[in-house]
Design an enzyme around this catalytic site. Structure first.
Site, PDB file in Angstrom:
ATOM      1  N   ASP A   1       0.877  -1.171   0.000  1.00  0.00           N
ATOM      2  CA  ASP A   1       0.000   0.000   0.000  1.00  0.00           C
ATOM      3  C   ASP A   1       0.918   1.226   0.000  1.00  0.00           C
ATOM      4  O   ASP A   1       2.151   1.099  -0.181  1.00  0.00           O
ATOM      5  CB  ASP A   1      -1.004  -0.031   1.167  1.00  0.00           C
ATOM      6  CG  ASP A   1      -0.384   0.326   2.519  1.00  0.00           C
ATOM      7  OD1 ASP A   1       0.865   0.436   2.605  1.00  0.00           O
ATOM      8  OD2 ASP A   1      -1.140   0.480   3.486  1.00  0.00           O
TER       9      ASP A   1
ATOM     10  N   CYS B   1       3.383  -2.711   3.915  1.00  0.00           N
ATOM     11  CA  CYS B   1       2.501  -1.587   4.251  1.00  0.00           C
ATOM     12  C   CYS B   1       3.257  -0.746   5.277  1.00  0.00           C
ATOM     13  O   CYS B   1       4.475  -0.889   5.397  1.00  0.00           O
ATOM     14  CB  CYS B   1       1.134  -2.063   4.736  1.00  0.00           C
ATOM     15  SG  CYS B   1       1.124  -3.029   6.262  1.00  0.00           S
TER      16      CYS B   1
ATOM     17  N   THR C   1       3.260  -0.794   8.596  1.00  0.00           N
ATOM     18  CA  THR C   1       3.798  -1.620   9.685  1.00  0.00           C
ATOM     19  C   THR C   1       4.050  -3.072   9.294  1.00  0.00           C
ATOM     20  O   THR C   1       4.742  -3.784  10.022  1.00  0.00           O
ATOM     21  CB  THR C   1       2.790  -1.653  10.854  1.00  0.00           C
ATOM     22  OG1 THR C   1       1.554  -2.200  10.356  1.00  0.00           O
ATOM     23  CG2 THR C   1       2.545  -0.266  11.426  1.00  0.00           C
TER      24      THR C   1
ATOM     25  N   HIS D   1      10.349 -23.169  10.423  1.00  0.00           N
ATOM     26  CA  HIS D   1       9.374 -23.840  11.300  1.00  0.00           C
ATOM     27  C   HIS D   1       7.926 -23.684  10.848  1.00  0.00           C
ATOM     28  O   HIS D   1       7.129 -24.601  11.030  1.00  0.00           O
ATOM     29  CB  HIS D   1       9.494 -23.304  12.730  1.00  0.00           C
ATOM     30  CG  HIS D   1      10.702 -23.822  13.458  1.00  0.00           C
ATOM     31  ND1 HIS D   1      10.855 -23.711  14.823  1.00  0.00           N
ATOM     32  CD2 HIS D   1      11.827 -24.440  13.006  1.00  0.00           C
ATOM     33  CE1 HIS D   1      12.017 -24.251  15.183  1.00  0.00           C
ATOM     34  NE2 HIS D   1      12.628 -24.683  14.092  1.00  0.00           N
TER      35      HIS D   1
ATOM     36  N   HIS E   1       7.209 -30.247  12.215  1.00  0.00           N
ATOM     37  CA  HIS E   1       6.521 -28.985  11.904  1.00  0.00           C
ATOM     38  C   HIS E   1       5.389 -29.172  10.898  1.00  0.00           C
ATOM     39  O   HIS E   1       4.471 -28.359  10.838  1.00  0.00           O
ATOM     40  CB  HIS E   1       7.530 -27.952  11.396  1.00  0.00           C
ATOM     41  CG  HIS E   1       8.605 -27.664  12.401  1.00  0.00           C
ATOM     42  ND1 HIS E   1       8.370 -26.989  13.578  1.00  0.00           N
ATOM     43  CD2 HIS E   1       9.921 -28.025  12.423  1.00  0.00           C
ATOM     44  CE1 HIS E   1       9.494 -26.917  14.277  1.00  0.00           C
ATOM     45  NE2 HIS E   1      10.442 -27.540  13.604  1.00  0.00           N
TER      46      HIS E   1
HETATM   47  C1  RB5 Z   1      -1.696   3.179   6.314  1.00  0.00           C
HETATM   48  O1  RB5 Z   1      -1.630   4.443   6.892  1.00  0.00           O
HETATM   49  C2  RB5 Z   1      -1.373   2.100   7.328  1.00  0.00           C
HETATM   50  O2  RB5 Z   1      -2.440   1.949   8.198  1.00  0.00           O
HETATM   51  C3  RB5 Z   1      -1.047   0.806   6.638  1.00  0.00           C
HETATM   52  O3  RB5 Z   1       0.017   1.016   5.767  1.00  0.00           O
HETATM   53  C4  RB5 Z   1      -0.615  -0.340   7.523  1.00  0.00           C
HETATM   54  O4  RB5 Z   1       0.404   0.054   8.376  1.00  0.00           O
HETATM   55  C5  RB5 Z   1      -1.676  -1.064   8.205  1.00  0.00           C
HETATM   56  O5  RB5 Z   1      -1.420  -2.027   8.944  1.00  0.00           O
END
Ligand code: RB5
Length: 146
Positions: free
Chosen positions: A9, A66, A68, A99, A134
Site C-alpha cells: 500500500d 505496508c 507496519t 518452522h 513442523h
Molecule cells: C496506512 O496508513 C497504514 O495503516 C497501513 O500502511 C498499515 O500500516 C496497516 O497495517
C-alpha cells in the site's frame, strides 16, 4: 526459478521498490501487483492479489509491504493456505520459513530500513522449511475449530 508476487500500500511503496530491485538482482521472477504510488489505498485489496497468485499456483512466495506490515499480515492470514509472517528481524524471518513454512513475508515501510528489508527478503526466499514435526503443526492451521 522462484516466482515472487509482491504488493504494497502507500505506506510500503518505497520499500517495495527496493525489494523488487533486490529480487530481480537475484535473478528471480517478480510480479508486482501494485500499488503504484504513495497515494492512499486500502491494503487488503493488495494482500488479496498476492494471496490469489500463491493459492492459484502462480507464485511460490509473496512479499507484502505496508506501513507496519501488520495490516497486510492480518489480511493475508484470512486466506486458507496462506501463512503470512510480519517480521522486522533476520532471526524471525529465517525461523518463520524453517518452522512455519511461511509463504508470505510482510514488512513495514515505517519500521524497517531498505537494507535490512532487502536482506530479509533474500533470506525469506532462500531459507528452507525443515518439515518433520513442523508438518503436523502447520496442517493444524487448516482444521476447523469452534
Ligand atoms: C496506512 O496508513 C497504514 O495503516 C497501513 O500502511 C498499515 O500500516 C496497516 O497495517
Amino acid at each position: 526459478m522462484k516466482r515472487i508476487a509482491v504488493a504494497c500500500d502507500h505506506g510500503g511503496y518505497e520499500l517495495k521498490l527496493e525489494i523488487i530491485a533486490k529480487l530481480k538482482e537475484m535473478g528471480l521472477e517478480v510480479t508486482d501487483f501494485g500499488c503504484d504510488s504513495t497515494d492512499a489505498v486500502d491494503y487488503p485489496i493488495y494482500a488479496e492479489k498476492v494471496c490469489d497468485a500463491i493459492v492459484d499456483g502462480k507464485a511460490d512466495f509473496g512479499i507484502l509491504a505496508c506501513g507496519t506490515g501488520i495490516g497486510m499480515s492480518m489480511a493475508a492470514n484470512k486466506r486458507r493456505g496462506i501463512r503470512a509472517a510480519c517480521c522486522s528481524d533476520m532471526f524471525s524471518t529465517k525461523m518463520t520459513r524453517m518452522h512455519n513454512d511461511a509463504n508470505v513475508l510482510c514488512l513495514g515501510g515505517r519500521v524497517v530500513g531498505p537494507g535490512l528489508a532487502c536482506d530479509m527478503a533474500e533470506l525469506f526466499v532462500t531459507a528452507e522449511f525443515m518439515g518433520g514435526k513442523h508438518e503436523k503443526r502447520i496442517a493444524m492451521f487448516d482444521e476447523t475449530r469452534a
